[in-house]
Design an enzyme around this catalytic site. Sequence first.
Site, PDB file in Angstrom:
ATOM      1  N   LYS A  54      83.253  50.332 -18.094  1.00 23.23           N
ATOM      2  CA  LYS A  54      82.810  51.901 -18.829  1.00 23.23           C
ATOM      3  C   LYS A  54      83.440  52.454 -20.152  1.00 23.23           C
ATOM      4  O   LYS A  54      82.884  52.959 -21.126  1.00 23.23           O
ATOM      5  CB  LYS A  54      82.353  52.945 -18.260  1.00 23.23           C
ATOM      6  CG  LYS A  54      81.255  52.815 -16.810  1.00 23.23           C
ATOM      7  CD  LYS A  54      80.976  53.730 -16.029  1.00 23.23           C
ATOM      8  CE  LYS A  54      79.985  53.163 -14.922  1.00 23.23           C
ATOM      9  NZ  LYS A  54      79.388  53.596 -13.784  1.00 23.23           N
ATOM     10  N   ASP A 102      74.826  57.710 -15.918  1.00 21.29           N
ATOM     11  CA  ASP A 102      75.384  58.576 -14.509  1.00 21.29           C
ATOM     12  C   ASP A 102      74.797  60.072 -14.171  1.00 21.29           C
ATOM     13  O   ASP A 102      74.580  60.200 -12.979  1.00 21.29           O
ATOM     14  CB  ASP A 102      76.691  58.096 -14.203  1.00 21.29           C
ATOM     15  CG  ASP A 102      76.961  56.349 -14.861  1.00 21.29           C
ATOM     16  OD1 ASP A 102      75.961  56.208 -13.417  1.00 21.29           O
ATOM     17  OD2 ASP A 102      78.153  55.948 -14.442  1.00 21.29           O
TER      18      ASP A 102
END
Length: 280
Positions: A73, A109
């Site tokens: 990420k 997210d």
Amino acid sequence: PNDKLLVGLIGAGIQRSLTPAMQEEEARHHGLRMHYQLIDLDVTKSGPELLPTLLAAVRTMSFAGLNITFPCKQAVIPLLDELSDEARAMGAVNTVVHRDGKLIGHNTDGSGWSWNFQRALPDADLSRVLLLGTGGAGSAIAHAALRMGVQELRLYDVDPARAQALAAELNRLYGAGRAVAVAEIAGGIADASGLIHATPMGMDKMPGLPLAEELLRPELWVSEVVYFPIETALLKAARAKGCRTVDGGGMAVGQAVGAFKLFTGREPDAARVDAHFRRL
Ligand code: NAD
């Protein structure tokens, strides 16, 4: 013409991911043909150093986009052309959109968590919230919680330096005093209105509770991130105390719904994705 939408997930140990099923099934309902490819670094026996090769392939093979998970990420960021404001603030990307020759990083997210939280507990008291765990999921949620209106976010982690670093970053971005790292759970939870759990405790491979059960009170709402299993020991204990709870499945659905919108430009039917997820 090739009308198949190619997307995928890059990460390590992702064989059990439910995201391919969620994305492909929702695409089918929209009359889109989607292929969602798992690109598992455990299978390729490599690490994030493979990312430049993979992203070059994504460009040449006309992928519409990608999801990105642990441990990529952060590592993916220097390889992208642009970042959304949210991804830039979080310093983490979980969704990449490939459009007009450019790779654009987003993060669904945190927004997936807050979308689901507001759906589940629209009237929750957001005045003082304790967050357990400030790793990947916890830090995305921390940003989202402050954006959503949590007034004071208390951060606890077994690695205190991690909680302190995140608190400093949050205060810089969202205003002094919005976040505070706490040295122990009991003090942080005593007058809190809500608890967010974002450590791996309670997963199948790490059974148990992340805090002493006596610290739960009926007035406290509890939001869980663990979703293997959906019913964690924490959720059971909290419900037994009379707490209102939100399970970790909703966040997984929320990040998928956000990514679907970015990949396809279509409005997913969130209730349908959620119902499908719970049948998987
Ligand atoms: P991570 O390793 O990046 O972070 C976990 C953090 O918790 C670390 O900072 C660690 O020091 C801390 N920690 C560990 N045990 C602790 C304890 N007992 N008390 C306090 N802090 C503790 O992991 P992650 O990627 O953030 O994942 C955490 C959990 O969230 C996993 O179960 C994962 O499956 C789940 N998750 C769920 C979703 C979802 O969509 N629902 C999304 C991402 C992750």
